[in-house]
Each structure stands twice: as C-alpha cells, then as structure tokens.
Motif scaffolding. Structure first.
Motif, PDB file in Angstrom:
ATOM      1  N   ARG A  26      36.396   8.838 -10.734  1.00  0.00           N
ATOM      2  CA  ARG A  26      36.283  10.188 -10.262  1.00  0.00           C
ATOM      3  C   ARG A  26      37.725  10.330 -11.011  1.00  0.00           C
ATOM      4  NH1 ARG A  26      37.523  11.076  -4.525  1.00  0.00           N
ATOM      5  NH2 ARG A  26      37.512  13.191  -5.101  1.00  0.00           N
ATOM      6  N   VAL A  27      37.797  11.674 -11.596  1.00  0.00           N
ATOM      7  CA  VAL A  27      38.871  12.042 -12.331  1.00  0.00           C
ATOM      8  C   VAL A  27      39.473  13.544 -11.637  1.00  0.00           C
ATOM      9  CG1 VAL A  27      39.925  13.017 -14.406  1.00  0.00           C
ATOM     10  CG2 VAL A  27      38.656  10.968 -14.453  1.00  0.00           C
ATOM     11  N   ARG A  28      40.772  13.738 -11.519  1.00  0.00           N
ATOM     12  CA  ARG A  28      41.265  14.929 -10.861  1.00  0.00           C
ATOM     13  C   ARG A  28      42.038  15.363 -12.074  1.00  0.00           C
ATOM     14  NH1 ARG A  28      44.326  14.370  -5.546  1.00  0.00           N
ATOM     15  NH2 ARG A  28      42.084  14.243  -4.493  1.00  0.00           N
ATOM     16  N   LEU A  29      41.912  16.544 -12.322  1.00  0.00           N
ATOM     17  CA  LEU A  29      42.651  17.188 -13.432  1.00  0.00           C
ATOM     18  C   LEU A  29      43.693  18.196 -12.786  1.00  0.00           C
ATOM     19  CD1 LEU A  29      40.533  17.881 -16.582  1.00  0.00           C
ATOM     20  CD2 LEU A  29      41.684  15.590 -15.950  1.00  0.00           C
ATOM     21  N   LEU A  30      44.950  18.238 -13.176  1.00  0.00           N
ATOM     22  CA  LEU A  30      45.823  19.523 -13.088  1.00  0.00           C
ATOM     23  C   LEU A  30      45.703  20.368 -14.230  1.00  0.00           C
ATOM     24  CD1 LEU A  30      48.139  20.726 -11.279  1.00  0.00           C
ATOM     25  CD2 LEU A  30      49.787  19.544 -12.755  1.00  0.00           C
ATOM     26  N   ALA A  31      45.333  21.868 -14.042  1.00  0.00           N
ATOM     27  CA  ALA A  31      45.136  22.632 -14.955  1.00  0.00           C
ATOM     28  C   ALA A  31      45.297  23.926 -14.504  1.00  0.00           C
ATOM     29  CB  ALA A  31      43.665  22.681 -15.391  1.00  0.00           C
ATOM     30  N   ARG A  32      46.028  24.795 -15.543  1.00  0.00           N
ATOM     31  CA  ARG A  32      46.455  26.163 -15.274  1.00  0.00           C
ATOM     32  C   ARG A  32      45.261  26.913 -15.272  1.00  0.00           C
ATOM     33  NH1 ARG A  32      51.263  26.981 -19.750  1.00  0.00           N
ATOM     34  NH2 ARG A  32      49.508  26.159 -20.886  1.00  0.00           N
ATOM     35  N   ASP A  33      44.156  26.531 -15.645  1.00  0.00           N
ATOM     36  CA  ASP A  33      43.105  27.491 -15.760  1.00  0.00           C
ATOM     37  C   ASP A  33      41.791  26.809 -15.325  1.00  0.00           C
ATOM     38  OD1 ASP A  33      40.832  29.167 -15.949  1.00  0.00           O
ATOM     39  OD2 ASP A  33      41.371  29.802 -18.148  1.00  0.00           O
ATOM     40  N   PRO A  34      41.540  26.402 -13.913  1.00  0.00           N
ATOM     41  CA  PRO A  34      40.394  25.940 -13.596  1.00  0.00           C
ATOM     42  C   PRO A  34      39.076  26.214 -14.466  1.00  0.00           C
ATOM     43  CG  PRO A  34      41.660  26.268 -11.629  1.00  0.00           C
ATOM     44  CD  PRO A  34      42.139  27.461 -12.915  1.00  0.00           C
ATOM     45  N   ALA A  35      38.927  27.372 -14.845  1.00  0.00           N
ATOM     46  CA  ALA A  35      37.464  27.813 -15.344  1.00  0.00           C
ATOM     47  C   ALA A  35      37.311  26.955 -16.728  1.00  0.00           C
ATOM     48  CB  ALA A  35      37.527  29.070 -15.589  1.00  0.00           C
ATOM     49  N   THR A  36      38.493  26.241 -17.115  1.00  0.00           N
ATOM     50  CA  THR A  36      38.264  25.642 -18.632  1.00  0.00           C
ATOM     51  C   THR A  36      37.901  24.113 -18.416  1.00  0.00           C
ATOM     52  OG1 THR A  36      40.434  24.890 -18.532  1.00  0.00           O
ATOM     53  CG2 THR A  36      39.800  27.057 -19.462  1.00  0.00           C
ATOM     54  N   PRO A  38      35.227  21.187 -16.999  1.00  0.00           N
ATOM     55  CA  PRO A  38      33.876  20.902 -16.566  1.00  0.00           C
ATOM     56  C   PRO A  38      33.932  20.331 -15.077  1.00  0.00           C
ATOM     57  CG  PRO A  38      34.880  19.285 -17.659  1.00  0.00           C
ATOM     58  CD  PRO A  38      35.859  20.041 -17.876  1.00  0.00           C
ATOM     59  N   SER A  39      32.494  20.595 -14.638  1.00  0.00           N
ATOM     60  CA  SER A  39      32.159  20.320 -13.259  1.00  0.00           C
ATOM     61  C   SER A  39      32.251  18.772 -13.114  1.00  0.00           C
ATOM     62  CB  SER A  39      30.754  20.832 -12.813  1.00  0.00           C
ATOM     63  OG  SER A  39      29.888  20.456 -13.811  1.00  0.00           O
ATOM     64  N   THR A  40      32.164  18.181 -14.110  1.00  0.00           N
ATOM     65  CA  THR A  40      32.331  16.482 -13.822  1.00  0.00           C
ATOM     66  C   THR A  40      33.441  15.938 -13.303  1.00  0.00           C
ATOM     67  OG1 THR A  40      32.902  16.226 -16.130  1.00  0.00           O
ATOM     68  CG2 THR A  40      30.670  16.065 -15.656  1.00  0.00           C
ATOM     69  N   VAL A  41      34.741  16.869 -13.086  1.00  0.00           N
ATOM     70  CA  VAL A  41      35.898  16.212 -12.610  1.00  0.00           C
ATOM     71  C   VAL A  41      36.318  17.415 -11.791  1.00  0.00           C
ATOM     72  CG1 VAL A  41      36.716  15.249 -14.931  1.00  0.00           C
ATOM     73  CG2 VAL A  41      37.276  17.712 -14.523  1.00  0.00           C
ATOM     74  N   ASP A  42      37.301  16.897 -10.820  1.00  0.00           N
ATOM     75  CA  ASP A  42      37.944  17.514  -9.868  1.00  0.00           C
ATOM     76  C   ASP A  42      39.200  18.473 -10.621  1.00  0.00           C
ATOM     77  OD1 ASP A  42      36.231  16.376  -7.925  1.00  0.00           O
ATOM     78  OD2 ASP A  42      37.646  14.816  -7.371  1.00  0.00           O
ATOM     79  N   VAL A  43      39.383  19.542  -9.895  1.00  0.00           N
ATOM     80  CA  VAL A  43      40.746  20.187 -10.540  1.00  0.00           C
ATOM     81  C   VAL A  43      41.570  20.746  -9.335  1.00  0.00           C
ATOM     82  CG1 VAL A  43      39.171  22.195 -10.641  1.00  0.00           C
ATOM     83  CG2 VAL A  43      41.190  22.132 -12.055  1.00  0.00           C
ATOM     84  N   ARG A 335      29.735  15.582 -31.688  1.00  0.00           N
ATOM     85  CA  ARG A 335      29.657  17.137 -31.948  1.00  0.00           C
ATOM     86  C   ARG A 335      29.915  17.982 -30.756  1.00  0.00           C
ATOM     87  NH1 ARG A 335      30.267  15.667 -36.365  1.00  0.00           N
ATOM     88  NH2 ARG A 335      29.107  16.004 -38.110  1.00  0.00           N
ATOM     89  N   ARG A 336      29.923  16.970 -29.481  1.00  0.00           N
ATOM     90  CA  ARG A 336      30.063  17.795 -28.295  1.00  0.00           C
ATOM     91  C   ARG A 336      31.365  16.993 -27.601  1.00  0.00           C
ATOM     92  NH1 ARG A 336      24.923  17.256 -24.654  1.00  0.00           N
ATOM     93  NH2 ARG A 336      25.042  14.936 -25.395  1.00  0.00           N
ATOM     94  N   PRO A 337      32.520  17.790 -27.573  1.00  0.00           N
ATOM     95  CA  PRO A 337      33.725  17.097 -26.949  1.00  0.00           C
ATOM     96  C   PRO A 337      33.454  16.863 -25.701  1.00  0.00           C
ATOM     97  CG  PRO A 337      34.276  19.189 -28.067  1.00  0.00           C
ATOM     98  CD  PRO A 337      32.571  19.054 -28.134  1.00  0.00           C
ATOM     99  N   ALA A 338      34.367  16.061 -24.928  1.00  0.00           N
ATOM    100  CA  ALA A 338      34.438  15.521 -23.505  1.00  0.00           C
ATOM    101  C   ALA A 338      34.616  16.693 -22.578  1.00  0.00           C
ATOM    102  CB  ALA A 338      35.052  14.466 -23.358  1.00  0.00           C
ATOM    103  N   VAL A 339      35.353  17.720 -23.131  1.00  0.00           N
ATOM    104  CA  VAL A 339      35.753  18.892 -22.187  1.00  0.00           C
ATOM    105  C   VAL A 339      35.545  20.171 -23.072  1.00  0.00           C
ATOM    106  CG1 VAL A 339      36.938  17.823 -20.620  1.00  0.00           C
ATOM    107  CG2 VAL A 339      38.151  19.042 -22.356  1.00  0.00           C
ATOM    108  N   PRO A 340      35.131  21.265 -22.690  1.00  0.00           N
ATOM    109  CA  PRO A 340      35.181  22.464 -23.551  1.00  0.00           C
ATOM    110  C   PRO A 340      36.440  22.494 -24.403  1.00  0.00           C
ATOM    111  CG  PRO A 340      34.508  23.028 -21.259  1.00  0.00           C
ATOM    112  CD  PRO A 340      35.096  21.663 -21.149  1.00  0.00           C
TER     113      PRO A 340
END
Length: 355
Positions: A26-36, A38-43, A335-340
């Motif tokens: 499981r991966v949990r990211l810290l992100a300034r914009d959670p909308a960016t 993907p749903s495969t990780v927690d944020v 051709r498809r990055p891991a995240v947008p």
C-alpha cells in the motif's frame, strides 16, 4: 506494508510508487493537490513544510520514502529550494522519527558530495561545500538526515545520479536539458563529465530498500559516469543526428552561466544555459566501483537515452526530425505513466518533485 511517500507526484517518486505497488504494498502519498493522485494509492493533502500534514502522512506507516525536493538550477528559485529541500526535510524526518517509522529512505543526490578532491565518491565521502543553490540545499538536507541517523533513526540515504527516462510528470531539469539538446539549443558544452542513470533503476533500488531486501546506511543510484563528449555521442547514436557542438573547459564557461542566471531573473522562459549545470560538470567525479547499489545493475545508457527520446516524441515535446532514429528503434517505451502526467508539452517546468 504501508509505505508513505513524499515527492510521489514527481519523476523518481512516481516510478518508485509504481514499483512498490507492483510488489503489493500500500502506498500513501503526500500531495498538495489530491486530485492529481490516482485511486490506486492513499493520499494525504498537504505540503512537506506542514508539520500536521507530515504527521498524518507517517501515522501507522511501516516505511517512508522522502523523495520530495526541488531539482532545478533556475536562479529565480533560491528561496523555494531552501524552503522545500531543507525545511521540508526537517519537518518530514522529525515526524517520522517521532512516529517510530521502522524504515526511512532519504533521497539525496550525488551532487551533495561535490566538490571533492578525491578521485571518486563513495559511502564515506564527506558532504560537499558548494555554494551553488541547488547543491547547497541538498547537502544541507542530507546533513539533517545524517543527524537523525546518528541519533538512532533507521535512515538510509540514496544518491541518484542525473536521471533520465520516460514518464516524467513535470519534465524535470534533466529531461528538459536533453530536450534542449535535441532542439539544437546547446551547441556549446562544458568539458569534463557527469553521472547519468535511468530513473527506473533508481526506483528499483528504492523499492528494494523499502521492501527490506537490502539494508545499509548509504546507496548510490545505478548509473554511468560519462564525459560530456561521451554523453553527446550517446545522444547522437540514439538519434542518428549530427548535433554539432563545441567543447570548452567548464570554468571558462562560468561567466556565461552567471550571465545567463542574471538574464533568467527577467526572462519569462527557461534558458538552456545555467551556471549550476556547468558547475556540476566542472566538479563531478565518478562513483567508486565498490559503492553499493542494492544489487541493481545499471541498464545501458544508450537504452535510457533512446527510451527518453522516444517518450519525448510520444508526448509531443519534440518532432520526428528531432527524435531521429530513436522513434524507429524503440517500440516498448511505456505510453501510460504510473500516475497522471503534469503540465503538457513545452511548459518548461523544472520541478522534479512537487509534494
């Protein structure tokens, strides 16, 4: 395992997060914009300089990858470099230590060990004392990590080389510099050399460290030390293009780099010439042959360059002519990055890591 990640929307961070997900974590990211994200990780919404966000990020996490940082030689961003790279490291590592996080990986850079009088760098190399803003900020950040490690925190430091590769969400400095070469914007080169690696190899190193497959205090991202002539020869071979260039002693180009930095402060678009990049070529030395890389072999640099050029073309950042033979010889670039991906072609944005 639950693995917390800062910088997970940046170049190295996205590749590492993808490698961790492939391993079933499981991966949990810290992100300034959670909308960016993907749903495969927690944020967790927030910034690395926010202590409350850092506490939420590491709460209950088994391990932490601190990859957040600004990678740029843009003279306009000195204050941002210090705020994110140094203050962010203070906040995140302090939160992880208080939370008792069991395994922590702090991402430094080989440049944090420049300049040096030694013929090569390794795990026992002292921190450099460069006054170049980016290198100085990374050395200061690593100093914080070493202090926590000396106090008992389970911190491993990694030293990635200059990273190339496909699927770069924000077209970071190194890929942007290769793009400038392909567009014919850098006909004058400093001599000496630089360490070059593939982002996918450094991501694999981080996945092994966070997975507990390897352990230790310091590791170097897999890569190769190339003279600038060898680097350009590799690009020529990958593209089949002539790419004429003149090579000068790097210190002879210092005045040009400083003038470009002054000009950049009033120029709205990123210039292809930067003092910091020249300074790295002037001070870089190879990584010692026995330096640990976590057992990850460095893929051939020609493969890395071809994949990067093909990706730059596939995302509309260079033309068919500029990509040359690389778009005809590479058929398996992702051709498809891991995240947008972030901004579109031609933004000139040079942030490697944004969280």
């Amino acid at each position: 395992m639950l693995i917390a990640v800062t910088g997970g929307t940046g170049f190295l961070g996205t590749h590492t997060a993808a490698a961790l997900l492939r391993r079933g974590h499981r991966v949990r990211l810290l992100a300034r914009d959670p909308a960016t994200v993907p749903s495969t990780v927690d944020v967790v919404a927030g910034d690395v300089t926010d202590p409350a966000a850092a506490r939420r990020l590491v709460a209950g996490a088994d391990a932490l990858l601190h990859a957040a940082g600004i990678y740029t030689f843009d003279s306009r961003r000195r204050d941002e470099l210090w705020r994110v790279n140094v203050r962010g490291t203070e906040v995140v590592l302090a939160a992880a230590r208080r939370a008792g996080t069991g395994r922590i990986v702090h991402v430094s850079t080989v440049g944090a060990l420049y300049p040096t009088t030694a013929p090569s760098i390794g795990v026992s190399s002292p921190l450099g004392a460069s006054r170049e803003p980016y290198l100085a900020s990374k050395a200061a950040a690593e100093r914080i990590a070493r202090q926590h490690r000396s106090a008992g925190a389970p911190i491993a430091v990694t030293y990635p080389p200059a990273l190339l590769g496909p699927d770069d969400p924000h077209l970071g400095d190194q890929n942007a510099r290769l793009r400038a070469v392909l567009r014919g914007l850098t006909p004058i080169w400093p001599g000496r050399g630089l360490p070059v690696g593939d982002v996918r190899d450094s991501a694999e190193l981080h996945a092994r460290l966070l997975d507990g497959e390897v352990s230790g205090a310091a590791f170097f991202g897999p890569g190769h030390f190339l003279s600038t002539r060898e680097y350009l020869a590799t690009v020529r071979a990958a593209t089949g293009r002539a790419l004429p260039a003149v090579f000068l002693p790097p210190r002879a180009l210092y005045p040009v780099g400083r003038f470009a930095d002054l000009l950049q402060r009033g120029w709205p678009w990123a210039l292809p010439v930067q003092y910091g990049a020249i300074h790295v070529c002037a001070t870089a030395v190879p990584v010692a042959a026995d330096a640990p890389t976590g057992g990850v072999p460095a893929r051939p640099v020609g493969e890395t360059v071809r994949d990067t050029v093909a990706w730059l073309h596939a995302t509309g950042r260079i033309t068919v002519r500029q990509a040359g033979a690389a778009v005809r010889s590479t058929s398996d670039v992702s051709r498809r990055p891991a995240v947008p991906t972030g901004p579109g072609p031609g933004t000139g944005q040079t942030e490697e890591v944004l969280s």
